[in-house]
Design a protein around this motif. Structure first.
Motif, mmCIF file in Angstrom:
data_model
loop_
_atom_site.group_PDB
_atom_site.id
_atom_site.type_symbol
_atom_site.label_atom_id
_atom_site.label_comp_id
_atom_site.label_asym_id
_atom_site.label_seq_id
_atom_site.Cartn_x
_atom_site.Cartn_y
_atom_site.Cartn_z
ATOM 1 N N ASP A 77 2.111 -9.246 70.854
ATOM 2 C CA ASP A 77 2.841 -8.280 70.025
ATOM 3 C C ASP A 77 4.017 -7.639 70.757
ATOM 4 O O ASP A 77 4.787 -6.901 70.135
ATOM 5 C CB ASP A 77 1.886 -7.177 69.553
ATOM 6 C CG ASP A 77 0.729 -7.714 68.733
ATOM 7 O OD1 ASP A 77 0.985 -8.542 67.832
ATOM 8 O OD2 ASP A 77 -0.422 -7.310 68.997
ATOM 9 N N LEU A 78 4.160 -7.891 72.040
ATOM 10 C CA LEU A 78 5.206 -7.234 72.818
ATOM 11 C C LEU A 78 6.611 -7.638 72.394
ATOM 12 O O LEU A 78 7.541 -6.835 72.509
ATOM 13 C CB LEU A 78 5.012 -7.511 74.312
ATOM 14 C CG LEU A 78 3.833 -6.784 74.952
ATOM 15 C CD1 LEU A 78 3.615 -7.292 76.377
ATOM 16 C CD2 LEU A 78 4.054 -5.285 74.942
ATOM 17 N N THR A 79 6.803 -8.837 71.895
ATOM 18 C CA THR A 79 8.136 -9.282 71.490
ATOM 19 C C THR A 79 8.731 -8.324 70.468
ATOM 20 O O THR A 79 9.873 -7.873 70.609
ATOM 21 C CB THR A 79 8.081 -10.714 70.913
ATOM 22 O OG1 THR A 79 7.532 -11.568 71.903
ATOM 23 C CG2 THR A 79 9.456 -11.206 70.519
ATOM 24 N N THR A 80 7.970 -7.989 69.443
ATOM 25 C CA THR A 80 8.439 -7.076 68.405
ATOM 26 C C THR A 80 8.635 -5.669 68.953
ATOM 27 O O THR A 80 9.627 -5.007 68.642
ATOM 28 C CB THR A 80 7.424 -7.040 67.239
ATOM 29 O OG1 THR A 80 7.238 -8.366 66.766
ATOM 30 C CG2 THR A 80 7.891 -6.149 66.115
ATOM 31 N N GLN A 81 7.727 -5.222 69.785
ATOM 32 C CA GLN A 81 7.819 -3.871 70.325
ATOM 33 C C GLN A 81 9.021 -3.724 71.259
ATOM 34 O O GLN A 81 9.707 -2.702 71.235
ATOM 35 C CB GLN A 81 6.508 -3.501 71.009
ATOM 36 C CG GLN A 81 5.370 -3.393 70.002
ATOM 37 C CD GLN A 81 4.007 -3.241 70.633
ATOM 38 O OE1 GLN A 81 3.875 -2.883 71.805
ATOM 39 N NE2 GLN A 81 2.968 -3.512 69.868
ATOM 40 N N ALA B 67 11.775 -5.496 71.031
ATOM 41 C CA ALA B 67 12.955 -5.510 70.158
ATOM 42 C C ALA B 67 13.210 -4.118 69.586
ATOM 43 O O ALA B 67 14.361 -3.654 69.554
ATOM 44 C CB ALA B 67 12.763 -6.527 69.030
ATOM 45 N N ARG B 68 12.152 -3.421 69.168
ATOM 46 C CA ARG B 68 12.294 -2.051 68.656
ATOM 47 C C ARG B 68 12.784 -1.105 69.744
ATOM 48 O O ARG B 68 13.592 -0.220 69.479
ATOM 49 C CB ARG B 68 10.967 -1.551 68.102
ATOM 50 C CG ARG B 68 10.800 -1.871 66.642
ATOM 51 C CD ARG B 68 9.606 -1.147 66.045
ATOM 52 N NE ARG B 68 8.530 -2.122 65.960
ATOM 53 C CZ ARG B 68 7.285 -1.910 66.275
ATOM 54 N NH1 ARG B 68 6.896 -0.742 66.697
ATOM 55 N NH2 ARG B 68 6.389 -2.860 66.170
ATOM 56 N N ALA B 69 12.292 -1.291 70.963
ATOM 57 C CA ALA B 69 12.704 -0.415 72.072
ATOM 58 C C ALA B 69 14.181 -0.578 72.401
ATOM 59 O O ALA B 69 14.824 0.369 72.861
ATOM 60 C CB ALA B 69 11.859 -0.712 73.312
ATOM 61 N N LEU B 70 14.724 -1.760 72.156
ATOM 62 C CA LEU B 70 16.118 -2.031 72.513
ATOM 63 C C LEU B 70 17.097 -1.732 71.382
ATOM 64 O O LEU B 70 18.300 -1.916 71.551
ATOM 65 C CB LEU B 70 16.267 -3.478 72.986
ATOM 66 C CG LEU B 70 15.531 -3.801 74.286
ATOM 67 C CD1 LEU B 70 15.649 -5.282 74.616
ATOM 68 C CD2 LEU B 70 16.040 -2.932 75.434
ATOM 69 N N LEU B 71 16.595 -1.276 70.240
ATOM 70 C CA LEU B 71 17.494 -0.872 69.152
ATOM 71 C C LEU B 71 18.171 0.445 69.514
ATOM 72 O O LEU B 71 17.533 1.344 70.053
ATOM 73 C CB LEU B 71 16.712 -0.686 67.847
ATOM 74 C CG LEU B 71 16.196 -1.948 67.172
ATOM 75 C CD1 LEU B 71 15.331 -1.574 65.979
ATOM 76 C CD2 LEU B 71 17.335 -2.850 66.740
ATOM 77 N N GLY B 72 19.429 0.571 69.208
ATOM 78 C CA GLY B 72 20.133 1.829 69.488
ATOM 79 C C GLY B 72 20.341 2.026 70.970
ATOM 80 O O GLY B 72 20.594 1.083 71.720
ATOM 81 N N ALA C 95 1.805 -14.173 80.689
ATOM 82 C CA ALA C 95 3.089 -14.834 80.423
ATOM 83 C C ALA C 95 3.875 -14.082 79.349
ATOM 84 O O ALA C 95 5.100 -13.904 79.467
ATOM 85 C CB ALA C 95 2.864 -16.286 80.011
ATOM 86 N N TYR C 96 3.190 -13.633 78.294
ATOM 87 C CA TYR C 96 3.860 -12.828 77.258
ATOM 88 C C TYR C 96 4.371 -11.513 77.848
ATOM 89 O O TYR C 96 5.477 -11.073 77.550
ATOM 90 C CB TYR C 96 2.911 -12.545 76.097
ATOM 91 C CG TYR C 96 2.740 -13.706 75.159
ATOM 92 C CD1 TYR C 96 3.715 -14.011 74.209
ATOM 93 C CD2 TYR C 96 1.597 -14.499 75.214
ATOM 94 C CE1 TYR C 96 3.553 -15.079 73.341
ATOM 95 C CE2 TYR C 96 1.423 -15.570 74.347
ATOM 96 C CZ TYR C 96 2.403 -15.860 73.416
ATOM 97 O OH TYR C 96 2.247 -16.915 72.555
ATOM 98 N N LEU C 97 3.556 -10.895 78.686
ATOM 99 C CA LEU C 97 3.974 -9.652 79.331
ATOM 100 C C LEU C 97 5.178 -9.890 80.233
ATOM 101 O O LEU C 97 6.148 -9.129 80.207
ATOM 102 C CB LEU C 97 2.812 -9.053 80.123
ATOM 103 C CG LEU C 97 3.129 -7.830 80.974
ATOM 104 C CD1 LEU C 97 3.680 -6.690 80.130
ATOM 105 C CD2 LEU C 97 1.877 -7.404 81.739
ATOM 106 N N GLY C 98 5.129 -10.949 81.034
ATOM 107 C CA GLY C 98 6.256 -11.256 81.915
ATOM 108 C C GLY C 98 7.544 -11.470 81.139
ATOM 109 O O GLY C 98 8.613 -11.007 81.548
ATOM 110 N N ALA C 99 7.468 -12.155 80.007
ATOM 111 C CA ALA C 99 8.653 -12.378 79.174
ATOM 112 C C ALA C 99 9.193 -11.059 78.637
ATOM 113 O O ALA C 99 10.417 -10.850 78.587
ATOM 114 C CB ALA C 99 8.321 -13.329 78.032
ATOM 115 N N ALA C 100 8.309 -10.154 78.248
ATOM 116 C CA ALA C 100 8.739 -8.847 77.745
ATOM 117 C C ALA C 100 9.421 -8.041 78.845
ATOM 118 O O ALA C 100 10.474 -7.426 78.624
ATOM 119 C CB ALA C 100 7.543 -8.084 77.187
#
Length: 158
Positions: A16-20, A22-27, A53-58
């Motif tokens: 779920d980090l990909t979406t989170q 993306a939200r953190a980088l808005l604005g 691996a998902y965490l590392g990508a985030a």
């Protein structure tokens, strides 16, 4: 001056980090992102390397955007009273494996790591008040204990 924004969702897994992120980088870009992840991955018996691996990508995506990152790894699941023995010991072992994999992935991606299990596990094992009524999630006191463990590396990066 501190502006706090929360984009995490309780119950999330590393996927779920990909979406989170993306939200953190808005604005406006945050100066520091604090990521607490891993317990739900470990409880679901997700392979530690896959979750890491998902965490590392985030972390890499945040660092590429110029954001400092501090990750609190999987907590000490051996302190979770909602899980009966001997399964609690297995969960604790799986959580430690997850935390080790997370540590490697976060460092490789340029983030800072706080081993939440090692730093705070003894407090959670000794004080039932650090867990909320369900015996699984941290209480306000438990989150305070985590915040104290996370504060030094956050201050260094702010």
């Amino acid at each position: 001056r501190v502006h706090l924004s929360i984009v995490g969702v309780s119950g999330s897994r590393s996927t779920d980090l990909t979406t989170q992120v993306a939200r953190a980088l808005l604005g406006d870009r945050p100066d520091v992102a604090v990521v607490l992840i891993g317990a739900n991955d470990a409880v679901a018996a997700r392979r530690p390397g896959e979750a890491a691996a998902y965490l590392g990508a985030a972390v890499r995506r945040l660092r590429d955007a110029g954001v400092e990152v501090v990750v609190g790894t999987c907590p000490d699941l051996g302190a979770v009273r909602a899980i009966a023995q001997p399964l609690r010991e297995v969960a604790g072992w799986w959580g430690r494996r997850t935390a080790h994999a997370q540590h490697r992935a976060v460092v490789a991606a340029g983030g800072a790591v706080v081993d939440i299990g090692a730093e705070t596990g003894a407090v959670f094992r000794a004080d039932a008040g650090t867990l909320c009524y369900d015996g699984f999630h941290p209480s306000a006191d438990g989150y305070r204990v985590w915040a104290h463990a996370l504060l030094p590396p956050v201050k260094l990066r702010a």
